[in-house]
Design an enzyme around this catalytic site. Sequence first.
Site, PDB file in Angstrom:
ATOM      1  N   ASP A  13       3.934  -1.666  -7.512  1.00 24.72           N
ATOM      2  CA  ASP A  13       4.229  -0.665  -8.546  1.00 24.72           C
ATOM      3  C   ASP A  13       3.414  -0.909  -9.814  1.00 24.72           C
ATOM      4  OD1 ASP A  13       5.452   1.542  -9.578  1.00 24.72           O
ATOM      5  OD2 ASP A  13       7.323   0.536 -10.104  1.00 24.72           O
ATOM      6  N   HIS A  30      -4.505   3.972  -8.741  1.00 28.06           N
ATOM      7  CA  HIS A  30      -4.269   3.794  -7.298  1.00 28.06           C
ATOM      8  C   HIS A  30      -5.500   3.178  -6.627  1.00 28.06           C
ATOM      9  CE1 HIS A  30      -0.515   5.810  -7.733  1.00 28.06           C
ATOM     10  NE2 HIS A  30      -1.018   7.015  -7.938  1.00 28.06           N
ATOM     11  N   LEU A 124      -2.193 -12.067  11.148  1.00 25.17           N
ATOM     12  CA  LEU A 124      -1.226 -11.428  10.254  1.00 25.17           C
ATOM     13  C   LEU A 124      -0.843 -10.035  10.761  1.00 25.17           C
ATOM     14  CD1 LEU A 124       0.110 -11.337   7.295  1.00 25.17           C
ATOM     15  CD2 LEU A 124      -1.953 -10.105   6.641  1.00 25.17           C
TER      16      LEU A 124
HETATM   17  C1  IPE Z   1       8.282   2.690  -5.504  1.00 24.59           C
HETATM   18  O1  IPE Z   1       7.735   2.908  -6.759  1.00 24.59           O
HETATM   19  C2  IPE Z   1       7.357   3.169  -4.446  1.00 24.59           C
HETATM   20  C3  IPE Z   1       6.104   2.456  -4.288  1.00 24.59           C
HETATM   21  C4  IPE Z   1       5.705   1.422  -4.991  1.00 24.59           C
HETATM   22  C5  IPE Z   1       5.261   2.926  -3.214  1.00 24.59           C
HETATM   23  P1  IPE Z   1       8.096   4.197  -7.625  1.00 24.59           P
HETATM   24  O2  IPE Z   1       7.241   4.092  -8.834  1.00 24.59           O
HETATM   25  O3  IPE Z   1       8.007   5.411  -6.820  1.00 24.59           O
HETATM   26  O4  IPE Z   1       9.620   3.926  -7.976  1.00 24.59           O
HETATM   27  P2  IPE Z   1      10.497   4.436  -9.196  1.00 24.59           P
HETATM   28  O5  IPE Z   1      10.319   5.922  -9.290  1.00 24.59           O
HETATM   29  O6  IPE Z   1      10.002   3.742 -10.413  1.00 24.59           O
HETATM   30  O7  IPE Z   1      11.886   4.015  -8.852  1.00 24.59           O
HETATM   31  C1  IPE Z   2       2.813   2.614  -7.409  1.00 27.30           C
HETATM   32  O1  IPE Z   2       2.360   2.930  -8.689  1.00 27.30           O
HETATM   33  C2  IPE Z   2       2.096   3.373  -6.331  1.00 27.30           C
HETATM   34  C3  IPE Z   2       2.847   4.514  -5.751  1.00 27.30           C
HETATM   35  C4  IPE Z   2       4.114   4.748  -5.976  1.00 27.30           C
HETATM   36  C5  IPE Z   2       2.123   5.391  -4.865  1.00 27.30           C
HETATM   37  P1  IPE Z   2       2.979   4.142  -9.524  1.00 27.30           P
HETATM   38  O2  IPE Z   2       2.164   5.357  -9.261  1.00 27.30           O
HETATM   39  O3  IPE Z   2       4.416   4.262  -9.258  1.00 27.30           O
HETATM   40  O4  IPE Z   2       2.720   3.629 -10.998  1.00 27.30           O
HETATM   41  P2  IPE Z   2       3.672   3.810 -12.254  1.00 27.30           P
HETATM   42  O5  IPE Z   2       5.018   3.297 -11.864  1.00 27.30           O
HETATM   43  O6  IPE Z   2       3.690   5.263 -12.589  1.00 27.30           O
HETATM   44  O7  IPE Z   2       3.025   2.976 -13.315  1.00 27.30           O
HETATM   45 MG    MG Z   3       6.028   3.431 -10.141  1.00 28.76          MG
END
Ligand code: IPE
Ligand code: IPE
Ligand code: MG
Length: 236
Positions: A13, A30, A124
């Site tokens: 995240d 990303h 792995l």
């Molecule tokens: C969880 O992160 C999903 C992934 C890392 C793929 P999100 O960014 O979607 O989660 P919330 O919305 O903060 O709970």
């Molecule tokens: C995690 O990063 C990746 C996905 C959920 C695809 P985020 O896109 O959730 O990044 P933040 O949480 O907005 O910083």
């Molecule tokens: Mg996120």
Amino acid sequence: MTNIPRHIAIIMDGNGRWASKRSLPRIVGHQQGVKAVRTVVKACGAMGVKTLTLFAFSSENKNRSTEEVTLLFKLFLTVLKQEVKKLDKHNVRLKIIGDMTLFPKDVQHMAAEAQAKLTDNDGLTLVIAANYGGQWDIAQAAKQAAQAAIKGEITPDDITIDSFANYLSLANEPAVDLLIRSSGELRISNFLLWDVAYSEFYFTDTLWPDFDEAELNKAIESFNHRDRRFGARKET
Ligand code: IPE
Ligand code: IPE
Ligand code: MG
């Protein structure tokens, strides 16, 4: 001696925040996140981790803008195409879990092809959770069990914790020893639910694109200081 977790699961995240801090579009975050994935996969393979499960796209992430979702699908396809050869060279087996029917057909094909190509590898096991939700997983397992019962293959009494676990996406993988979440959020966001019953949790403020081998080592170091009791106590 360091105790290496057999199964590490990561909620990757913070890509969006990494990008906004630099006034860049979210997708750049990303793309940078993919670099961190490469680093972690390589490091886990080298240290003998058996299974690495990465949360790439949650069942709820489809509720983001069409632009972000489309770009994420594209990135997923590009990375799959690029990395298969390298993963094969490193003896990595690939398993994709989640409801892939949401993904465009070309992504579904590439995912199936990549998994088939790497199926005989025994290094792995890299599990990618895509359009995955812990609640979805338990519901799809229940559906399979119900279908088996209707067909007369099992009776309701055959459903036990162990037999039910065989219908879950991570059946045949070791239990998750260590669950890591980057970016400072302290929640599970519908990632693995059943499978984290006795996992150790590690949270770091580091945003996913900045997550590197040193961060991974910190998490493993923390894991090594945990007293895993599993509800039982040693006789005194
Ligand atoms: C969880 O992160 C999903 C992934 C890392 C793929 P999100 O960014 O979607 O989660 P919330 O919305 O903060 O709970
Ligand atoms: C995690 O990063 C990746 C996905 C959920 C695809 P985020 O896109 O959730 O990044 P933040 O949480 O907005 O910083
Ligand atoms: Mg996120």
